[in-house]
Write an enzyme that holds these catalytic residues in place. Structure first.
Site, PDB file in Angstrom:
ATOM      1  N   GLU A  94     -33.119  14.355  13.746  1.00 51.30           N
ATOM      2  CA  GLU A  94     -33.149  12.951  14.154  1.00 51.30           C
ATOM      3  C   GLU A  94     -31.829  12.270  13.858  1.00 51.30           C
ATOM      4  OE1 GLU A  94     -37.384  11.009  13.818  1.00 51.30           O
ATOM      5  OE2 GLU A  94     -37.130  12.482  12.237  1.00 51.30           O
ATOM      6  N   CYS A 107     -26.321   7.292  12.010  1.00 47.28           N
ATOM      7  CA  CYS A 107     -26.931   7.921  10.834  1.00 47.28           C
ATOM      8  C   CYS A 107     -27.413   9.302  11.268  1.00 47.28           C
ATOM      9  CB  CYS A 107     -28.093   7.038  10.368  1.00 47.28           C
ATOM     10  SG  CYS A 107     -29.050   7.774   9.035  1.00 47.28           S
ATOM     11  N   CYS A 114     -36.618  18.080   4.761  1.00 45.16           N
ATOM     12  CA  CYS A 114     -35.950  17.884   3.466  1.00 45.16           C
ATOM     13  C   CYS A 114     -36.766  18.550   2.367  1.00 45.16           C
ATOM     14  CB  CYS A 114     -35.818  16.387   3.170  1.00 45.16           C
ATOM     15  SG  CYS A 114     -34.880  16.044   1.655  1.00 45.16           S
ATOM     16  N   CYS A 118     -39.156  13.171  -2.734  1.00 44.92           N
ATOM     17  CA  CYS A 118     -39.172  11.756  -3.111  1.00 44.92           C
ATOM     18  C   CYS A 118     -40.489  11.149  -2.641  1.00 44.92           C
ATOM     19  CB  CYS A 118     -37.983  11.017  -2.502  1.00 44.92           C
ATOM     20  SG  CYS A 118     -36.398  11.703  -3.025  1.00 44.92           S
ATOM     21  N   CYS A 121     -40.758   8.584   0.412  1.00 43.16           N
ATOM     22  CA  CYS A 121     -40.031   8.904   1.646  1.00 43.16           C
ATOM     23  C   CYS A 121     -40.871   9.759   2.583  1.00 43.16           C
ATOM     24  CB  CYS A 121     -38.746   9.645   1.299  1.00 43.16           C
ATOM     25  SG  CYS A 121     -37.770  10.086   2.750  1.00 43.16           S
ATOM     26  N   CYS A 346     -34.623   3.674   7.012  1.00 40.97           N
ATOM     27  CA  CYS A 346     -34.487   4.584   5.867  1.00 40.97           C
ATOM     28  C   CYS A 346     -35.844   5.155   5.465  1.00 40.97           C
ATOM     29  CB  CYS A 346     -33.967   3.842   4.641  1.00 40.97           C
ATOM     30  SG  CYS A 346     -32.318   3.226   4.814  1.00 40.97           S
TER      31      CYS A 346
HETATM   32  N1  SAH Z   1     -31.281  12.854   0.603  1.00 44.42           N
HETATM   33  C1  SAH Z   1     -30.221  11.892   0.590  1.00 44.42           C
HETATM   34  C2  SAH Z   1     -29.908  11.345   1.965  1.00 44.42           C
HETATM   35  C3  SAH Z   1     -31.000  10.490   2.583  1.00 44.42           C
HETATM   36  S1  SAH Z   1     -30.473   8.849   2.545  1.00 44.42           S
HETATM   37  C4  SAH Z   1     -30.551  10.783  -0.391  1.00 44.42           C
HETATM   38  O1  SAH Z   1     -31.677  10.734  -0.872  1.00 44.42           O
HETATM   39  O2  SAH Z   1     -29.667  10.002  -0.730  1.00 44.42           O
HETATM   40  C5  SAH Z   1     -31.941   7.993   2.781  1.00 44.42           C
HETATM   41  C6  SAH Z   1     -32.063   6.797   1.871  1.00 44.42           C
HETATM   42  O3  SAH Z   1     -33.284   6.136   2.182  1.00 44.42           O
HETATM   43  C7  SAH Z   1     -32.101   7.188   0.403  1.00 44.42           C
HETATM   44  O4  SAH Z   1     -31.383   6.251  -0.356  1.00 44.42           O
HETATM   45  C8  SAH Z   1     -33.598   7.052   0.090  1.00 44.42           C
HETATM   46  O5  SAH Z   1     -33.809   6.760  -1.260  1.00 44.42           O
HETATM   47  C9  SAH Z   1     -33.998   5.920   0.980  1.00 44.42           C
HETATM   48  N2  SAH Z   1     -35.425   5.908   1.325  1.00 44.42           N
HETATM   49  C10 SAH Z   1     -36.281   6.947   1.365  1.00 44.42           C
HETATM   50  N3  SAH Z   1     -37.498   6.539   1.753  1.00 44.42           N
HETATM   51  C11 SAH Z   1     -37.425   5.217   1.951  1.00 44.42           C
HETATM   52  C12 SAH Z   1     -38.350   4.231   2.377  1.00 44.42           C
HETATM   53  N4  SAH Z   1     -39.612   4.552   2.700  1.00 44.42           N
HETATM   54  N5  SAH Z   1     -37.917   2.961   2.492  1.00 44.42           N
HETATM   55  C13 SAH Z   1     -36.643   2.631   2.217  1.00 44.42           C
HETATM   56  N6  SAH Z   1     -35.725   3.521   1.823  1.00 44.42           N
HETATM   57  C14 SAH Z   1     -36.095   4.799   1.696  1.00 44.42           C
END
Ligand code: SAH
Length: 363
Positions: A94, A107, A114, A118, A121, A346
């Protein structure tokens, strides 16, 4: 059958030159091909009419210029576009185009799915499908550029890139760095490192490796909790590399920054979980304890989804969190969510195919 031909979009200029030397072709032909792939953003050998027909046919039998298929495109009411693509072996990729008044950002994904779990996420629910190749990384960005600006069309504001799509970029380090190098070439996409940000959930050894690179992009670290117990739960990678180790690595990185440069911590605000005044105070104290000065905090309101157990903080809470940080001398910025309505924001990338989402006409 799945194509296993080498993907030339992931070849450096030197590798193309070697390949052509092997075919008995002079160096300038390799430069022409590089310009065709990256400067003109052509998607097939046939279009590269500055190469002889015989050479084009020979290349076509032995190598690929494109392997991804755009399965669907969605457009948000805020102008954000989400592209859901598939690799030749059927894995989702994506890529999100985010326009703002004075710059456009793409992006991109570094992995399909992944492996990090987390808790907040949606991409985590996919698990890791596989690493993307350098060619696939460059291709997804090329596809988006062509879609938005026309094949080879000028990008009016230049392009910013963020490695914040599916995947953990630092778990696909070599392919990522190679793709970024190819994309920075002035005869190609010419997206220089200063316009690129790589985000990591905290793969500590790779932060050290990244700090040693000469030409490197900007760094963002996803933190989202100011103490280990909470971070262990929200981001299980913390059990492997806890906060103290992570921030020590961040300090090593900080020392390599030039005057005026900064890096970012991302902090996803989860209602009632990590968003109290005390959390903000703890966060400021943590940065002070590690003597981190050249940092800013990006506060990301949580993007909710049915499968996720969290809710966003209220706008008042977000503002207050920022205020507390600033009163303690920490710069903080509130990020506006983009493309929430099309699952492009995000943490929302989960290869969602929704018939009731608005698709871009013409597909
Ligand atoms: N794996 C890397 C790159 C992904 S960046 C990382 O974690 O940094 C994606 C960003 O979105 C990260 O900062 C993550 O913490 C954030 N994120 C993940 N799920 C989210 C959500 N449901 N709402 C807002 N931000 C989120």
């Amino acid at each position: 059958m799945v194509s296993i031909l080498p993907h030339l979009r992931g070849f450096s200029r030197a590798e193309l030159t070697d390949l052509f030397a092997g075919l008995g072709e002079p160096r300038f032909r390799a430069d022409q091909l590089f310009r065709g792939l990256h400067g003109r953003r052509l998607m097939s050998f046939e279009e590269m009419t500055d190469l002889s027909k015989v050479l084009r046919e020979r290349l076509n039998e032995t190598a690929a210029t494109a392997t991804l298929r755009v399965e669907s495109k969605y457009i948000s009411e805020d102008g954000t576009r989400r592209f859901l693509m598939r690799t030749a072996d059927g894995n989702p990729v994506e890529t999100v185009f985010i326009p703002t008044e004075n710059r456009d950002t793409i992006c991109f994904s570094s992995q399909s799915g992944c492996p990090l779990k987390c808790d907040f996420c949606l991409t985590a629910k996919l698990g890791l499908l596989r690493n993307l190749t350098a060619g696939e990384i460059v291709e997804q960005i090329t596809i988006v550029l062509n879609d938005v600006y026309g094949v080879g069309g000028e990008t009016p504001h230049g392009t910013n890139l963020v490695a914040m799509g599916e995947g953990e970029p630092f778990l696909n380090f070599d392919n990522l760095i190679k793709a970024l190098e190819i994309m920075s070439d002035e005869h190609g996409l010419h997206i220089v490192p200063g316009r690129v940000t790589v985000s990591t959930a905290g793969v500590v050894p790779k932060i050290h490796e990244f700090a040693k690179l000469e030409r490197r992009p900007n760094l963002a670290i996803s933190l989202s909790a100011p103490e280990d117990r909470l971070r262990d739960k929200l981001m299980p990678i913390n059990k492997r590399w806890p906060i103290d180790e992570l921030l020590s690595a961040a300090k090593v990185f900080e020392r390599t920054l030039k005057r005026g440069e900064r890096f970012t911590f991302e902090y996803v605000l989860l209602g009632g979980v990590n968003d109290t005044d005390e959390h903000a105070e703890q966060l400021a104290a943590l940065l002070r304890r590690h003597d981190l000065r050249k940092v800013k905090i990006n506060l990301i309101p949580h993007n909710p989804a049915e499968q996720l157990d969290y809710r966003p903080s209220t706008p008042e809470r977000v503002r207050r969190f920022k205020q507390v940080l600033e009163s303690l001398g920490v710069d903080a910025y509130i990020r506006t969510p983009r493309g929430r309505d099309i699952f492009a924001a995000c943490g929302q990338l989960a290869a969602k195919q929704e018939p009731n989402l608005v698709q871009i006409a013409g597909l």
